[in-house]
Motif scaffolding. Structure first.
Motif, PDB file in Angstrom:
ATOM      1  N   VAL A 121     -37.166  16.411 -16.507  1.00 33.42           N
ATOM      2  CA  VAL A 121     -37.617  15.031 -16.663  1.00 33.42           C
ATOM      3  C   VAL A 121     -38.670  14.959 -17.761  1.00 33.42           C
ATOM      4  O   VAL A 121     -38.642  14.096 -18.631  1.00 33.42           O
ATOM      5  CB  VAL A 121     -38.177  14.495 -15.329  1.00 33.42           C
ATOM      6  N   THR A 122     -39.608  15.900 -17.773  1.00 36.84           N
ATOM      7  CA  THR A 122     -40.699  15.889 -18.738  1.00 36.84           C
ATOM      8  C   THR A 122     -40.194  16.082 -20.156  1.00 36.84           C
ATOM      9  O   THR A 122     -40.613  15.389 -21.079  1.00 36.84           O
ATOM     10  CB  THR A 122     -41.713  16.994 -18.401  1.00 36.84           C
ATOM     11  N   PHE A 123     -39.305  16.989 -20.342  1.00 36.49           N
ATOM     12  CA  PHE A 123     -38.853  17.330 -21.685  1.00 36.49           C
ATOM     13  C   PHE A 123     -37.413  16.894 -21.963  1.00 36.49           C
ATOM     14  O   PHE A 123     -36.817  17.305 -22.952  1.00 36.49           O
ATOM     15  CB  PHE A 123     -38.970  18.846 -21.912  1.00 36.49           C
ATOM     16  N   ALA A 124     -36.852  16.098 -21.059  1.00 34.13           N
ATOM     17  CA  ALA A 124     -35.445  15.734 -21.197  1.00 34.13           C
ATOM     18  C   ALA A 124     -35.165  14.955 -22.476  1.00 34.13           C
ATOM     19  O   ALA A 124     -34.073  15.027 -23.038  1.00 34.13           O
ATOM     20  CB  ALA A 124     -34.990  14.918 -19.987  1.00 34.13           C
ATOM     21  N   GLY A 125     -36.162  14.190 -22.931  1.00 30.05           N
ATOM     22  CA  GLY A 125     -35.944  13.389 -24.136  1.00 30.05           C
ATOM     23  C   GLY A 125     -35.924  14.187 -25.412  1.00 30.05           C
ATOM     24  O   GLY A 125     -35.645  13.631 -26.484  1.00 30.05           O
ATOM     25  N   MET A 126     -36.213  15.482 -25.337  1.00 31.43           N
ATOM     26  CA  MET A 126     -36.264  16.311 -26.544  1.00 31.43           C
ATOM     27  C   MET A 126     -34.910  16.967 -26.775  1.00 31.43           C
ATOM     28  O   MET A 126     -34.474  17.820 -25.994  1.00 31.43           O
ATOM     29  CB  MET A 126     -37.365  17.368 -26.415  1.00 31.43           C
ATOM     30  N   ILE A 127     -34.257  16.567 -27.825  1.00 33.75           N
ATOM     31  CA  ILE A 127     -32.957  17.156 -28.178  1.00 33.75           C
ATOM     32  C   ILE A 127     -33.175  18.620 -28.564  1.00 33.75           C
ATOM     33  O   ILE A 127     -34.093  18.945 -29.311  1.00 33.75           O
ATOM     34  CB  ILE A 127     -32.323  16.370 -29.329  1.00 33.75           C
ATOM     35  N   GLY A 128     -32.339  19.498 -28.053  1.00 34.46           N
ATOM     36  CA  GLY A 128     -32.481  20.924 -28.310  1.00 34.46           C
ATOM     37  C   GLY A 128     -33.280  21.638 -27.241  1.00 34.46           C
ATOM     38  O   GLY A 128     -33.608  22.810 -27.394  1.00 34.46           O
ATOM     39  N   ALA A 129     -33.603  20.935 -26.121  1.00 34.80           N
ATOM     40  CA  ALA A 129     -34.425  21.539 -25.074  1.00 34.80           C
ATOM     41  C   ALA A 129     -33.770  22.767 -24.456  1.00 34.80           C
ATOM     42  O   ALA A 129     -34.449  23.680 -24.007  1.00 34.80           O
ATOM     43  CB  ALA A 129     -34.716  20.501 -23.983  1.00 34.80           C
ATOM     44  N   LYS A 130     -32.450  22.801 -24.446  1.00 36.35           N
ATOM     45  CA  LYS A 130     -31.751  23.959 -23.882  1.00 36.35           C
ATOM     46  C   LYS A 130     -31.271  24.920 -24.954  1.00 36.35           C
ATOM     47  O   LYS A 130     -30.590  25.890 -24.654  1.00 36.35           O
ATOM     48  CB  LYS A 130     -30.562  23.479 -23.050  1.00 36.35           C
ATOM     49  N   GLY A 131     -31.604  24.633 -26.195  1.00 35.34           N
ATOM     50  CA  GLY A 131     -31.143  25.488 -27.296  1.00 35.34           C
ATOM     51  C   GLY A 131     -32.273  25.906 -28.204  1.00 35.34           C
ATOM     52  O   GLY A 131     -33.120  26.732 -27.839  1.00 35.34           O
ATOM     53  N   THR A 132     -32.335  25.311 -29.382  1.00 38.12           N
ATOM     54  CA  THR A 132     -33.290  25.726 -30.401  1.00 38.12           C
ATOM     55  C   THR A 132     -34.735  25.572 -29.951  1.00 38.12           C
ATOM     56  O   THR A 132     -35.587  26.396 -30.294  1.00 38.12           O
ATOM     57  CB  THR A 132     -33.051  24.909 -31.690  1.00 38.12           C
ATOM     58  N   LEU A 133     -35.041  24.530 -29.186  1.00 39.22           N
ATOM     59  CA  LEU A 133     -36.424  24.278 -28.761  1.00 39.22           C
ATOM     60  C   LEU A 133     -36.766  24.923 -27.418  1.00 39.22           C
ATOM     61  O   LEU A 133     -37.883  24.751 -26.926  1.00 39.22           O
ATOM     62  CB  LEU A 133     -36.678  22.772 -28.671  1.00 39.22           C
ATOM     63  N   LYS A 134     -35.846  25.657 -26.838  1.00 37.17           N
ATOM     64  CA  LYS A 134     -36.070  26.176 -25.484  1.00 37.17           C
ATOM     65  C   LYS A 134     -37.300  27.069 -25.417  1.00 37.17           C
ATOM     66  O   LYS A 134     -38.148  26.923 -24.530  1.00 37.17           O
ATOM     67  CB  LYS A 134     -34.835  26.945 -25.013  1.00 37.17           C
ATOM     68  N   ALA A 135     -37.432  27.992 -26.373  1.00 30.55           N
ATOM     69  CA  ALA A 135     -38.572  28.921 -26.357  1.00 30.55           C
ATOM     70  C   ALA A 135     -39.882  28.176 -26.548  1.00 30.55           C
ATOM     71  O   ALA A 135     -40.881  28.449 -25.871  1.00 30.55           O
ATOM     72  CB  ALA A 135     -38.391  29.977 -27.443  1.00 30.55           C
ATOM     73  N   ALA A 136     -39.895  27.196 -27.464  1.00 24.08           N
ATOM     74  CA  ALA A 136     -41.112  26.425 -27.720  1.00 24.08           C
ATOM     75  C   ALA A 136     -41.515  25.627 -26.479  1.00 24.08           C
ATOM     76  O   ALA A 136     -42.701  25.544 -26.127  1.00 24.08           O
ATOM     77  CB  ALA A 136     -40.904  25.495 -28.909  1.00 24.08           C
ATOM     78  N   ILE A 137     -40.546  25.045 -25.779  1.00 24.79           N
ATOM     79  CA  ILE A 137     -40.842  24.264 -24.573  1.00 24.79           C
ATOM     80  C   ILE A 137     -41.382  25.171 -23.471  1.00 24.79           C
ATOM     81  O   ILE A 137     -42.319  24.809 -22.751  1.00 24.79           O
ATOM     82  CB  ILE A 137     -39.585  23.503 -24.113  1.00 24.79           C
ATOM     83  N   GLN A 138     -40.812  26.356 -23.351  1.00 28.33           N
ATOM     84  CA  GLN A 138     -41.318  27.289 -22.334  1.00 28.33           C
ATOM     85  C   GLN A 138     -42.765  27.669 -22.619  1.00 28.33           C
ATOM     86  O   GLN A 138     -43.596  27.765 -21.709  1.00 28.33           O
ATOM     87  CB  GLN A 138     -40.436  28.539 -22.292  1.00 28.33           C
ATOM     88  N   GLN A 139     -43.093  27.865 -23.903  1.00 24.99           N
ATOM     89  CA  GLN A 139     -44.478  28.150 -24.275  1.00 24.99           C
ATOM     90  C   GLN A 139     -45.385  26.970 -23.932  1.00 24.99           C
ATOM     91  O   GLN A 139     -46.492  27.148 -23.411  1.00 24.99           O
ATOM     92  CB  GLN A 139     -44.581  28.433 -25.769  1.00 24.99           C
ATOM     93  N   ALA A 140     -44.924  25.761 -24.243  1.00 31.55           N
ATOM     94  CA  ALA A 140     -45.728  24.563 -23.986  1.00 31.55           C
ATOM     95  C   ALA A 140     -45.977  24.396 -22.492  1.00 31.55           C
ATOM     96  O   ALA A 140     -47.094  24.064 -22.065  1.00 31.55           O
ATOM     97  CB  ALA A 140     -45.024  23.334 -24.556  1.00 31.55           C
ATOM     98  N   GLN A 141     -44.950  24.627 -21.685  1.00 30.95           N
ATOM     99  CA  GLN A 141     -45.120  24.522 -20.239  1.00 30.95           C
ATOM    100  C   GLN A 141     -46.111  25.564 -19.730  1.00 30.95           C
ATOM    101  O   GLN A 141     -46.960  25.272 -18.879  1.00 30.95           O
ATOM    102  CB  GLN A 141     -43.766  24.688 -19.542  1.00 30.95           C
ATOM    103  N   ALA A 142     -45.999  26.791 -20.252  1.00 27.49           N
ATOM    104  CA  ALA A 142     -46.917  27.846 -19.842  1.00 27.49           C
ATOM    105  C   ALA A 142     -48.358  27.496 -20.208  1.00 27.49           C
ATOM    106  O   ALA A 142     -49.297  27.752 -19.445  1.00 27.49           O
ATOM    107  CB  ALA A 142     -46.517  29.173 -20.484  1.00 27.49           C
ATOM    108  N   ALA A 143     -48.545  26.895 -21.387  1.00 26.91           N
ATOM    109  CA  ALA A 143     -49.894  26.518 -21.821  1.00 26.91           C
ATOM    110  C   ALA A 143     -50.488  25.462 -20.894  1.00 26.91           C
ATOM    111  O   ALA A 143     -51.677  25.515 -20.545  1.00 26.91           O
ATOM    112  CB  ALA A 143     -49.848  25.994 -23.253  1.00 26.91           C
ATOM    113  N   VAL A 144     -49.689  24.497 -20.474  1.00 28.61           N
ATOM    114  CA  VAL A 144     -50.178  23.437 -19.598  1.00 28.61           C
ATOM    115  C   VAL A 144     -50.516  23.979 -18.209  1.00 28.61           C
ATOM    116  O   VAL A 144     -51.533  23.608 -17.598  1.00 28.61           O
ATOM    117  CB  VAL A 144     -49.129  22.307 -19.494  1.00 28.61           C
TER     118      VAL A 144
END
Length: 961
Positions: A121-144
């Motif tokens: 839900v939080t990152f669903a609007g980001m295209i590439g969340a399950k692909g190219t941006l997956k690693a970046a999103i995981q880092q962002a979640q870990a930081a929060v």
């Protein structure tokens, strides 16, 4: 060949395993052929072969220091011998963290478990969340989520990659995870807005007290107060002045800061800082601040996105604009294809902007219509740079849905398609072919995995899986072929290949064109003429000959012509040459070595010219010691060797060992040619690829062409008329049709190029005579005659334009218009000195200050380009630039306008590397022609170091002309 693949993989560097492309280059195969062989050997790909070893070393580094940044981890892994990107390291690190999280103790701070799927839900609007941006999103979640209050984060990436959107997603994620209160603030501040007024910037960010400056009539809180308890997003944080950065790290460390006009740090705030920058953090932020922002997330550029993700982003933008305009949008397929494939340096931001410009022009057309209905975006509406990208190109996007002619976007709804294509009539026929081919390969005893690979390969060849424009392009080629040879000939060839493909794995486009041209020439002969039964060396018991005999029955059935034995043998030769599994011959290897980037530029010219990556370049640096240089050249020689020896083209100063010493050291036969020119590199590569000469004979021939065993002049091609040979069985049928096709495609007149027609059965005799009169550029035809040193271009390659492009490049060299063969001028040290670039007493407190001062001097005197300083910092990150007590920062040659040297004598020494301080700094702005100057400078530094003294600046000034 399988054993060769097995042997190469067994001997590879386990930390740098060879890709299928690299193995193919060594063996002279195509990459897909190596993939098939590797699957047969049950050997995993290069990434999987390296995975366990890389994982082990990464775990060791994280055990030693779990707070290492991904950038630092990547650097340390490279020091251990790996060739990895930060993206790869981050992915593996995230996997390790995910695994360890399952066994991690519950954090001391209580936290309500998030409902399942909340991350989506939080990152669903980001295209590439399950692909190219997956690693970046995981880092962002870990930081929060990091206790107790999250990790301060720096988002790093080019303009338009979505840093602001990532920061906002982090905020919503923090609220949903109850890390922050539902009403927690999210404050955005762009540091660039006030970059030219640092005082105003600081007052906006931190606030000020009454009397802090003229006009400060009362105390005013800053944005930091507004962000208390939430996130402060600092866009373009690199524009924050040093005083502001200092204020930030006090806030990070102790939760206190000072307003403008205050002396003590007494204001309190609890915020999570998220910064965004387009600049390298190392060069734009103070080290004291960088150390306090532990999480750095690099966002990939649009060029790194998959085509599917980019297409989804395009659809998203069109849906947004449809809602904004309030009208239905109908977008032409060519427009989507252009948006999908053009170079977009401004990333998603530029893509959105270009789409808005496109739709604004399309919307304008509806203003003149009485009924302003749908808005139709067509090719002519594209922005100019996109229109030029599309002009004259056949775009080949790799998404089947782009076969649709138009795309419709309706306000408030998801995108839909209109004017869908009719279902292909050949689908049922294709499925029948797959079933028959599978059963046939099964009967031949092939394994299940190999059958899958072969069928996939043949489907790629028949259907060109990219679909869309590829299907249309293939149709165009077949129509062109039908116009050339007739529809009935094309139908005959299709039936012949239907038989052949049941027994052989063939390159479908190549064999279809070759057979069509050959059959047309055969049919055009005088029917009353008796065909001589010329002997052709072919095994009549081979699979190819037996298949050719079956194919001959198709010709007899459709044309009532009985093919004699030698015609069946010719068909068998076509089948053998167009087999996917044709055994390649080993070639003489080729290595080019030089100081600077000269070798790379020459090798790039040759590789592009011939369309093959055969030559390897070795770039040496002036501060390499001899043993390092020898090792690097030696590694390239071993990589280039295919068993036939290697030609080493060594520029001045790069020939460090004799041929006998190279062979004794490496176990590879090596012949050295020096010095080097671009045209010589092209000539040597031509011989390596197309001549049958051995290593020694090839080098002797090269030396004869150069008039002397060692020559520095540029080798010119013989001043003879340029000619192309067209070839078919008789020289009168298909060869003459090819001549007309070539003249049409090349658009050349008779006096510019001579086209010679020949029979494939007698061309070797006529070739010896012709080459005395002409410079033979290439052979074009239906079968390769293997003429000495002459490249062969098939009819298929002529029809699909790749062969035409290749011949045009050959023509450019033949006419001596190669822009890379410019005469070089050497610089001596005295040419690079300028009194205005020498600072005798520089009062600097840091390495950063010294580098910026010297780079600024070079810039002021017009010596370097705008990216020079950035390139210097990039070089600093690669390793030490200290030599014998002197710091020598430098960049690559791309930013040098006029070669020069800037020198600073420091009042107080500064720390250049950990534990190393320097008194003198010499900044180099060089070109490839500055090697003599570099050698003089090194000798000068070495002499003064031996005498236990520093450089004498006055002595240097006396060298100034």
């Amino acid at each position: 060949m399988r054993e060769r693949v097995r042997q190469i993989i067994a001997q590879e560097d386990k930390k740098k395993p060879l890709t299928d492309e690299q193995i193919a280059s060594r063996l002279g195969l195509r990459r897909d052929e190596v993939t098939l062989l590797r699957h047969q050997l049950k050997i995993p790909d290069s990434r999987k072969r390296r995975h366990d070893l890389l994982k082990h070393d990464l775990e060791q580094l994280l055990k030693q220091n779990a707070r290492l940044t991904t950038r630092e981890l990547t650097k340390r892994l490279k020091e251990r011998g790996y060739d990895v990107s930060r993206f790869t390291v981050q992915q593996l690190r995230s996997q390790l963290q995910a695994l360890s999280a399952d066994q991690a103790p519950v954090p001391s701070r209580p936290r309500t478990k998030a409902p399942k799927g909340s991350a989506h839900v939080t990152f669903a609007g980001m295209i590439g969340a399950k692909g190219t941006l997956k690693a970046a999103i995981q880092q962002a979640q870990a930081a929060v989520l990091y206790p107790p209050h999250g990790l301060h984060t720096l988002l790093f990436g080019a303009t338009g990659v979505g840093k602001s959107r990532m920061a906002e997603a982090m905020y919503h994620f923090a609220v949903e995870q109850r890390v922050m209160k539902p009403n927690a603030p999210f404050v955005v501040f762009n540091c660039a807005d006030y970059a030219k007024n640092p005082q105003l910037l600081l007052s906006q960010l931190f606030g000020y007290v009454k009397g802090a400056f003229t006009g400060a009539q009362q105390d005013k809180p800053g944005l930091v107060v507004q962000a208390d308890g939430g996130i402060l997003f600092l866009d373009e944080i690199h524009r924050l002045p040093p005083e502001g950065q200092e204020n930030l790290f006090y806030l990070i460390d102790k939760g206190v800061y000072r307003r403008l006009g205050e002396v003590q740090f007494q204001q309190k705030a609890n915020i999570l800082i998220v910064g965004a920058t387009t600049e390298s953090p190392e060069s734009s932020l103070l080290l004291t601040l960088r150390r306090r922002i532990p999480m750095t997330i690099e966002l990939p550029s649009l060029a790194d996105w998959t085509p599917q993700e980019r297409l989804s982003l395009i659809f998203h933008f069109f849906n947004e604009e449809a809602d904004r305009i309030g009208k239905e949008l109908v977008v032409q397929r060519e427009v989507i294809a252009a948006l999908l494939t053009y170079d977009c340096p401004g990333n998603a931001g530029q893509l959105h902007s270009d789409i808005r410009v496109l739709l604004a022009k399309a919307f304008l057309k509806t203003m003149h219509q009485e009924k302003r209905g749908e808005v139709r975006a067509e090719r002519v509406d594209l922005p100019m740079h996109l229109f030029h990208h599309l002009a004259g190109k056949e775009l080949l996007p790799e998404l089947p849905m782009l076969k649709k002619e138009h795309f419709r976007y309706i306000p408030g709804q998801r995108a839909d398609l209109v004017e869908g294509e009719e279902e292909e009539q050949s689908v049922e026929h294709l499925y029948t072919w797959v079933i028959d081919r599978y059963q046939n390969l099964k009967e031949q005893g092939h394994s299940e995995e190999l059958i899958q690979l072969i069928v996939h390969k043949e489907l790629d060849s028949r259907m060109e899986t990219a679909a869309g424009d590829h299907d249309r392009k293939r149709t165009v080629r077949l129509q062109q072929l039908a116009r050339l040879v007739g529809e009935q000939v094309v139908q005959t060839v299709e039936k012949m290949l239907w038989i052949a493909e049941r027994h052989l794995v063939l390159d479908y486009p190549r064999i279809s064109f070759a057979l069509a041209i050959h059959l047309r020439g055969l049919l055009d002969r005088d029917p009353g003429r008796k065909w001589p039964d010329r002997p052709i060396a072919i095994d009549t018991e081979s699979m190819e000959y037996r298949v050719a005999s079956e194919m001959a029955k198709v010709v007899q059935s459709m044309w009532e012509i009985v093919l004699p034995r030698h015609e069946k043998a010719l068909l068998a030769m076509y089948l053998k040459q167009c087999s996917v599994y044709t055994e390649p011959k080993a070639l003489v290897g080729m290595v080019v070595a030089s100081y600077g980037q000269v070798a790379k530029s020459m090798v790039d010219v040759a590789n592009r010219l011939f369309g093959k990556k055969h030559a390897l370049a070795v770039e040496l640096y002036w501060n390499d010691d001899i043993e390092q240089a020898i090792q690097r050249i030696g590694m390239a020689i071993q990589q280039a060797d295919q068993g036939e020896g290697v030609v080493l083209l060594a520029d001045m100063g790069c020939n460090m060992l004799s041929e006998a010493e190279w062979q004794a050291r490496l176990g590879v036969r090596v012949k050295v040619v020096s010095p080097v020119s671009t045209t010589l590199v092209v000539e040597v590569m031509r011989k390596c690829l197309y001549a049958s000469e051995g290593l020694e004979q090839m080098v002797q021939h090269i030396q004869m062409l150069s008039a002397m065993p060692v020559t520095g002049g540029e080798h010119k091609l013989p001043a003879k008329p340029v000619a192309i040979i067209t070839i078919c069985l008789t020289g009168n049928g298909a060869a003459l049709m090819l001549e007309a096709l070539l003249r049409e495609k090349l658009a050349v007149a008779g006096e510019q190029i001579v086209i010679l027609s020949a029979s494939s059965l007698s061309v070797r005799q006529t070739y010896d005579t012709w080459r005395q009169t002409y410079h033979i550029l290439a052979v074009v035809g239906t079968i390769n005659p293997f003429l000495e040193g002459v490249p062969f271009v098939s009819v298929k390659e002529i029809a699909d334009e790749t062969g035409i492009s290749f011949i045009k490049r050959l023509l450019a060299v033949a006419r001596d218009v190669d822009a890379q063969t410019e005469k070089r001028h050497s610089y001596r040290l005295r040419h690079l000195l300028n009194p205005h670039l020498i600072v005798s007493n520089l009062a600097a407190s840091s390495k950063e200050e010294v580098i910026e001062r010297l780079a600024s001097l070079l810039d002021q005197h017009g010596c370097v380009g705008p990216q020079f300083l950035q390139k210097v910092w990039e070089r600093e990150k690669l390793g030490s630039t200290c030599l014998l007590g002197v710091a020598i920062p430098h960049a690559d040659t791309s930013q040098t306008i006029q070669p020069a040297i800037a020198i600073a004598q420091l009042v107080q020494p500064v720390e250049w590397e950990p534990g190393t301080k320097v008194h003198q700094v010499i900044m180099l702005a060089l070109t490839e022609n500055c090697q003599p100057a570099v050698e003089e400078l090194y000798q000068l530094i070495n002499d003064h170091h031996a005498a236990c003294g520093s450089l004498d600046l006055q002595a240097l000034l006396r060298m100034y002309p």
